[in-house]
Design a protein around this motif. Structure first.
Motif, short mmCIF file in Angstrom:
data_model
loop_
_atom_site.label_atom_id
_atom_site.label_comp_id
_atom_site.label_asym_id
_atom_site.label_seq_id
_atom_site.Cartn_x
_atom_site.Cartn_y
_atom_site.Cartn_z
N CYS A 65 -27.88 -18.11 -44.23
CA CYS A 65 -27.10 -19.47 -44.03
C CYS A 65 -26.01 -19.40 -43.49
O CYS A 65 -25.78 -20.22 -42.56
CB CYS A 65 -27.22 -20.10 -45.56
N GLY A 66 -25.16 -18.34 -43.64
CA GLY A 66 -23.67 -18.39 -43.25
C GLY A 66 -23.68 -17.89 -41.58
O GLY A 66 -23.24 -18.48 -40.75
N VAL A 67 -24.82 -16.85 -41.45
CA VAL A 67 -24.79 -16.48 -40.17
C VAL A 67 -25.36 -17.60 -39.33
O VAL A 67 -24.97 -17.78 -38.00
CB VAL A 67 -25.71 -15.24 -39.87
N SER A 68 -26.51 -18.34 -39.77
CA SER A 68 -27.20 -19.28 -38.89
C SER A 68 -25.93 -20.59 -38.84
O SER A 68 -26.08 -21.09 -37.61
CB SER A 68 -28.35 -20.01 -39.63
N LEU A 69 -25.06 -20.98 -39.86
CA LEU A 69 -23.87 -21.98 -39.68
C LEU A 69 -22.97 -21.45 -38.34
O LEU A 69 -22.72 -22.39 -37.76
CB LEU A 69 -23.30 -22.06 -40.76
N ILE A 117 -34.38 -25.26 -49.54
CA ILE A 117 -35.65 -25.42 -50.15
C ILE A 117 -35.88 -24.32 -51.20
O ILE A 117 -36.36 -24.67 -52.30
CB ILE A 117 -36.65 -25.06 -49.25
N ALA A 118 -35.27 -23.19 -51.04
CA ALA A 118 -35.61 -22.05 -52.23
C ALA A 118 -34.95 -22.40 -53.26
O ALA A 118 -35.40 -22.03 -54.37
CB ALA A 118 -35.28 -20.47 -51.33
N VAL A 119 -33.55 -22.98 -52.88
CA VAL A 119 -32.65 -22.94 -54.25
C VAL A 119 -32.92 -24.26 -55.10
O VAL A 119 -33.08 -24.08 -56.08
CB VAL A 119 -31.18 -23.23 -53.70
N THR A 120 -33.45 -25.42 -54.43
CA THR A 120 -33.65 -26.63 -54.96
C THR A 120 -35.16 -26.88 -55.35
O THR A 120 -35.31 -27.04 -56.40
CB THR A 120 -33.34 -27.95 -54.05
N VAL A 121 -36.00 -26.08 -54.50
CA VAL A 121 -37.64 -26.54 -55.09
C VAL A 121 -38.11 -25.42 -55.84
O VAL A 121 -38.62 -25.66 -56.71
CB VAL A 121 -38.46 -26.69 -53.49
N PHE A 122 -37.73 -24.27 -55.49
CA PHE A 122 -38.25 -23.03 -56.12
C PHE A 122 -37.40 -22.40 -57.04
O PHE A 122 -37.71 -21.48 -57.69
CB PHE A 122 -38.73 -21.99 -54.95
N SER A 123 -36.29 -23.14 -56.94
CA SER A 123 -35.10 -22.59 -58.31
C SER A 123 -34.75 -21.07 -57.97
O SER A 123 -34.82 -20.26 -58.95
CB SER A 123 -35.41 -22.73 -59.53
N VAL A 124 -34.73 -20.46 -56.79
CA VAL A 124 -34.46 -19.02 -56.51
C VAL A 124 -32.96 -18.93 -57.12
O VAL A 124 -32.20 -19.57 -56.71
CB VAL A 124 -34.53 -18.85 -54.87
N ARG A 125 -32.86 -17.94 -57.87
CA ARG A 125 -31.60 -17.68 -58.45
C ARG A 125 -30.97 -16.43 -57.58
O ARG A 125 -31.68 -15.42 -57.01
CB ARG A 125 -31.72 -17.14 -59.83
N GLY A 126 -29.80 -16.54 -57.22
CA GLY A 126 -29.27 -15.17 -56.36
C GLY A 126 -29.44 -15.45 -55.26
O GLY A 126 -28.71 -16.43 -54.47
N GLY A 127 -30.36 -14.72 -54.77
CA GLY A 127 -30.56 -14.89 -53.15
C GLY A 127 -29.56 -14.67 -52.26
O GLY A 127 -29.36 -15.51 -51.40
N ALA A 180 -31.38 -21.97 -35.31
CA ALA A 180 -30.15 -21.55 -36.04
C ALA A 180 -30.07 -22.45 -37.36
O ALA A 180 -29.73 -21.80 -38.55
CB ALA A 180 -28.97 -21.88 -35.04
N ALA A 181 -30.63 -23.57 -37.30
CA ALA A 181 -30.66 -24.38 -38.52
C ALA A 181 -31.68 -24.23 -39.64
O ALA A 181 -31.58 -24.45 -40.73
CB ALA A 181 -30.48 -26.00 -38.40
N ALA A 182 -32.70 -23.45 -39.08
CA ALA A 182 -33.83 -23.22 -39.76
C ALA A 182 -33.57 -22.49 -41.13
O ALA A 182 -33.91 -22.73 -42.22
CB ALA A 182 -34.85 -22.39 -39.26
N PRO A 183 -32.77 -21.28 -41.12
CA PRO A 183 -32.33 -20.47 -42.26
C PRO A 183 -31.59 -21.49 -43.33
O PRO A 183 -31.78 -21.38 -44.59
CB PRO A 183 -31.50 -19.36 -41.80
N ILE A 184 -30.79 -22.41 -43.07
CA ILE A 184 -30.24 -23.19 -43.73
C ILE A 184 -31.09 -24.10 -44.57
O ILE A 184 -31.16 -24.18 -45.72
CB ILE A 184 -29.04 -24.12 -43.18
#
Length: 148
Positions: free
Chosen positions: A63-67, A46-56, A37-41
């Motif tokens: 992330c919300g569902v996994s939380l 990683i997607a936001v910080t490392v790869f600078s994914v916008r939006g998403g 369950a923590a994996a999507p978070i």
């Protein structure tokens, strides 16, 4: 501090250990589910910080569902209560080492964690436990060979 060693007969030990097995199996299963369950978070971070994914937005929803899933799993994780002495094995420290079962667990204080003089394991706790529970720390009963 902890209780004295209880003298369980072999039949009693086997019966008490068998009663603890379903709890240990459920605890292990829910631990893996919590990890999943923590994996999507983690992927979202990683997607936001490392790869600078916008939006998403889909990553944010995942992330919300996994939380929510992680929280529900935490609510249903069983307490690790010894079937022999009926004390919670992962809270409070008795005289017995939860790793090896020896009655050589030195008490901790505000500077040091409890430490076993037989297996040389330190019972550190932080956000999670840094030792495995195989024996009840209060009565010394073998609960689970693999440990939880």
């Amino acid at each position: 501090m902890g209780d004295r060693k209880r003298n369980y007969s072999q039949a009693e030990q086997d019966e008490l250990k068998a009663r603890f097995q379903p709890v240990a199996a459920r605890y292990r299963l829910l631990g893996w589910l919590a990890f999943a369950a923590a994996a999507p978070i983690c992927l979202w971070l990683i997607a936001v910080t490392v790869f600078s994914v916008r939006g998403g937005a889909w990553l944010l929803v995942a992330c919300g569902v996994s939380l929510i899933g992680f929280t529900v799993i935490a609510l249903f994780t069983p307490k690790l209560i010894c079937p022999g002495c009926e004390k919670q094995t992962d809270r409070g420290q008795g005289n017995f080492c939860p790793e090896c079962g020896a009655e050589t667990l030195g008490p901790g204080d505000w500077l040091r964690h409890p430490h076993c003089r037989t297996c040389d394991k330190t019972m550190r706790r932080g956000k999670n436990r840094h030792y495995t529970i195989r024996y009840c720390t209060h009565c010394g009963l073998l609960l689970d060979e693999k440990g939880v």
